[in-house]
Every structure is written in C-alpha cells, then in structure tokens.
Scaffold this active site. Sequence first.
Site, PDB file in Angstrom:
ATOM      1  N   GLU A  76      33.888   8.443  58.499  1.00 25.21           N
ATOM      2  CA  GLU A  76      32.747   8.382  59.405  1.00 25.21           C
ATOM      3  C   GLU A  76      33.138   7.736  60.731  1.00 25.21           C
ATOM      4  OE1 GLU A  76      28.235   6.731  59.067  1.00 25.21           O
ATOM      5  OE2 GLU A  76      29.054   7.658  57.258  1.00 25.21           O
ATOM      6  N   ASN A 119      23.727  11.198  56.858  1.00 24.28           N
ATOM      7  CA  ASN A 119      22.745  10.116  56.747  1.00 24.28           C
ATOM      8  C   ASN A 119      21.367  10.542  57.234  1.00 24.28           C
ATOM      9  OD1 ASN A 119      24.433   7.912  55.725  1.00 24.28           O
ATOM     10  ND2 ASN A 119      25.491   8.072  57.691  1.00 24.28           N
ATOM     11  N   ARG A 169      44.377  -3.959  43.918  1.00 24.08           N
ATOM     12  CA  ARG A 169      44.452  -3.228  45.188  1.00 24.08           C
ATOM     13  C   ARG A 169      44.377  -1.711  45.019  1.00 24.08           C
ATOM     14  NH1 ARG A 169      48.160  -7.525  46.128  1.00 24.08           N
ATOM     15  NH2 ARG A 169      47.353  -8.961  47.706  1.00 24.08           N
ATOM     16  N   HIS A 172      18.333   8.644  56.119  1.00 21.89           N
ATOM     17  CA  HIS A 172      18.759   7.417  55.447  1.00 21.89           C
ATOM     18  C   HIS A 172      18.481   6.152  56.260  1.00 21.89           C
ATOM     19  CE1 HIS A 172      20.568  10.180  52.691  1.00 21.89           C
ATOM     20  NE2 HIS A 172      21.135   9.230  51.990  1.00 21.89           N
ATOM     21  N   HIS A 229      16.894   3.659  53.837  1.00 24.62           N
ATOM     22  CA  HIS A 229      17.534   2.400  53.445  1.00 24.62           C
ATOM     23  C   HIS A 229      16.663   1.201  53.813  1.00 24.62           C
ATOM     24  CE1 HIS A 229      21.938   4.029  53.192  1.00 24.62           C
ATOM     25  NE2 HIS A 229      21.190   4.390  52.174  1.00 24.62           N
ATOM     26  N   LYS A 273      32.815   7.102  49.138  1.00 24.38           N
ATOM     27  CA  LYS A 273      32.113   5.887  49.562  1.00 24.38           C
ATOM     28  C   LYS A 273      31.747   5.068  48.327  1.00 24.38           C
ATOM     29  CE  LYS A 273      29.966   7.039  54.002  1.00 24.38           C
ATOM     30  NZ  LYS A 273      28.672   7.156  54.722  1.00 24.38           N
TER      31      LYS A 273
END
Length: 572
Positions: free
Chosen positions: A438, A449, A323, A452, A456, A345
């Site tokens: 975000e 982004n 964790r 992106h 992506h 991220k």
Amino acid sequence: MVADPAGTESPAILPSPAAPRAHPPAAQAPPRSVVLVGLPGAGKSAIGRRLAARLGLPFRDADSEIEAAAGQSIAEIFARYGEPHFRDGERRVIARLLAGPPLVLATGGGAFDDPRTRQAVRASGAVSVWLKCRLPTLVRRVAGREHRPMFVGRDPAEVLAELMARRHPFYAEADIVVNCTDESPETTTRRVAEALEAHRPPQRLRVGLGERGYDILVGEGLLAHAGGRIAPVLPARRVAIVTDEAVAALHLPALREGLAEAGFAVAAEIAVPPGEASKDFFRLHAVLERLLAAGVDRRTAVVALGGGVVGDLAGFAAAVTMRGLPFVQVPTTLLAQVDSSVGGKTGVNLAAGKNLVGAFHQPRIVLADIGTLATLPPRELRAGYAEVAKHGLLQGPLWAWCEAHGAAVIAGDRAAQAHAVLESCRLKAAVVAEDEREESAEGGRALLNLGHTFGHALEAECGYDGTLLHGEAVAVGLGLAAALSARLGHCAQALPGRVIGHLRACGLPARLADLPRRFSAAALLARMAKDKKAREGRLRFVLLRGPGDAFTASDVPREAVEALLREEGCAA
C-alpha cells in the site's frame, strides 16, 4: 501524479478482468492423462489397463517403459547404478510419456516419493489417483512375489508397513484418493472412473509476487486433503494450528485428518475465544508463548483456521516468531475467503483503532473451502458479503453480478458463493501484486479500503464487543462512502440509493440509522483522524465516480463529512 484541481488524487488503475459470468463455468473437460500411484499390490497395472479401455486411452506402465529403454530389469538398474540414478531416469520417462497424447499411466511404487516427479505430474496437467489399500489387502496381493528384491529374505507385511509409513504422505498429494478393498478389479476400475468423472479440481489463482507468490485454491473438500495441498509449498511437514473455539469444534477434526493423511506432525493446537476482542496484544502474547513452548522452529508452519480475526492474529504471530515462520491461510468465513486471507496484512488492534500494529507477511498458500460456509450463522454470512459488494463496486462488472446474484450468495447457493469468492480473490490478487505494501502515491491497494474509513471508526466506537461485526461496519461504510461521493459531486445522485438498497436487500445495515445505537460525529471524526490511512493529519477516503471507477481523496473537507454524519443521525 498530482492532485486534480478539485483536490482529489488521480484515479488508480485497477485491473480490468473480464466481466464475471452469471454462473460459474461448466466442469472442465476430462483430463488429458491419468496417473495411478500406490504401493506394490495396489493393482495399478491391472486397474490401469481396464481404466484405459474404459476411457478409450492407451495404457503405459512406467516400469516396463524404463526396462525397455534401458534394456535391463529394474533390479539390474538398481544394482548397477543405484536408486538416485534410477529415480532420475524414472522422472524423465514419466515426464516424456505425459508430454505426449492422453494416456493412463501406472507408476512404480516409489515414483511419487521423488518431489521432482510429483511436480512433473502436476505440471503436465494430468490427474493423479492414489489407489489406497489396507495392509492386509496388500499382503494377500503380493503373495508369491517374494522374488522381488524388496521382499527377499523379509516378511512382506513388515516391508509393506515400512513402505506405508514412508510413502503414504507423498501419495496424499494425489488429486484423488480411492480406497480399495478386496473387491474385483472391475469393481475398483468402475469406482476409479466414477471418481474421475466426479472430480472437480479447485479453482486456482496466483498472487504474483515473484518468489513470494502463492496460490489461492477455491473449491470444496479442501480441508479433507489439506496436507496434500500444502505440503508442496512448505519446508517441512510440521505445523502449529491457530483457530478459535467455535471454529475448532466445527472444522478442526477435518483439518487434523487432512494433515495426518499427508504425514504432518501437529506441534500445537491453539484455540482463542471467537470475536474481534481476541485480536489484541494480550492474546498475541499468549499465542506466542504457546508456539515457543511447543518447540516450533523456522521450518514449522503456522496454519490459521478460521475467520479474519484468526487469520490476522495467527499471521502476525507467524511474522514475529523467530523473525518469521511459514504461514498458511485456511479461511472458514466468507469475509476471510474473499478478503482478509489474501494479501498478507496481519495485525492486532489497539484502543486507538483497528489494525494499528501489524506486519505484511504473505501466506504460502490459501485454501478457501466453500463447504465451510454452510456452517456460518446467517449474520456472519451476510457480514462477509459486504466485502463482496465492496469488490463489486471497485471492479464494475462484478457489481452488476452482485445486484443479480447477491441474494443467492446469502441463501447458501454453493455455485454463487464459489463465484463470489473466486472473483473477489481475482480482483484482490491483482491489486496486491501491483501494490503489495500500500505504497502507491494514489489509488493502488488503498482502494481496497472503500468504506473502511467509516467502518473502522464505527467498530472502534463500539469497542470490538461483537455488537457490530466488521462486515456490518463495512456495509454502513459503503453506504456512507457512496453518499459522500454524491455529496461532493463525484457520482450520480442515484448511486447511494442503489448501494444502500442492495445491501439492505441482502440483510445488511447500510446507514447509521440501521444500527442499534447512536454515535457522535465528533467521536467518529476523531477516530478517522487516527486511521492508519490518514496522511499528515488529513482525512483520506476512497470515493466513487461509479461502479468500477474508484479513487482516493486526501482533502475531503471535514465539514462535508461532519454534515453527512449529522444528516445520518449523529449527535454533535
């Protein structure tokens, strides 16, 4: 905020740092104070006096100052009050001396053992210098000091060996290490002075996240002294390294040495195949099994050594193991240094799309060693530059710098590369501090982004097989985002040509026609609909009004996007 009549969300407030300089700032002025650390026999007092005379500064010996203040010898203070009492007083004396005018200060051999003293030295702005000697040299130099309490009734070589094992890891946190030999004090003093003159401390940026905030260090030579840099922010000197096979061959030995110097134990070294294909559940599972088999505990830090794939994979493994384990980013590619290593991220890819499974898990520190960029293949360096250009378009003045100096970054100019990394991290750190997860209703971290959504989709269509690098996909995405912005009337019609022209001049693809394969508009739109930035099934784009003026738009007509893709050569 509400959407404006055109259907675009209100523009986010981006941080507005000062316009970046054409060249990095000049070297800093000489340090206000110099602190010498090392074992008995290292010559701290002898070198300190000579160094002070050479620099025109006063000299002080911490032990002498303590004895004068207490009216007792060090041995008497130890015998009467014990070591904890002495160390507390020592720290206060050192802090007081460093709070005054610049000086050269020789510390007692055990002063740097105390983490509060090390922190006091760092906080003062002084430069610490470790006079590092080999055991035979120290043994010869302490001959005749058998009356000192630590040597009474014991073999000096045995005592010094024990002190080395215990103290060297703490000395490794010094800013400068000078390896001393049996040379004359004058020669050593000259070498220390030269090291001080040559010393260029890394640039340091803070990611302001309260108690979870951390520093980004940008400079050269950080791998060689990585242990000393990361030790102050970790709970224990024990790490597991995750890297890829290509990076391991180039940089793992230097990292190993840098960690060993500061007394770190390496529980595991895990190398995955290079490339985006390693960022999946299969590889994640293998990394997790290796970590647990190595006996990691919650005080063991995961160190990511490599590019964005390694950082995302290792960071996600650190986030979910027990964790959450401490995490350190050591990015070795331009793309990772300017973008993916900062912000927390982490994640892996699915067949449906990129980074659809992951977690926010902030690192404890980021070490961006510019020297590692010299080992990048030209294509990787160019791909990383796409993220610099993205940050330039978001920030404004940085875009003008990119147009003037982007070619120097690609050509390997160290100063230009350091500036690009520093300014990109400055922008991203400010955005992350304002919108870590975000969650902003408009703009915020989502602005990072830019390009992106297109990029992506292109990566997913290529299957992450290496034929299209992430940065190359982003570059094409930037060209498409600028073209879409112009098509919708948000920016000057000349902006797309300006963006595309600059990216192409830097050796990057900037239009779909620049890629070696063709795409289906329907397939790309389907990929975009599954993008994690989409809301309620609606496509969401970051668009431009101009450099430094970006905004998010959640109701761009699908027909406009499809028409743009068809014009760019996509099949139906």
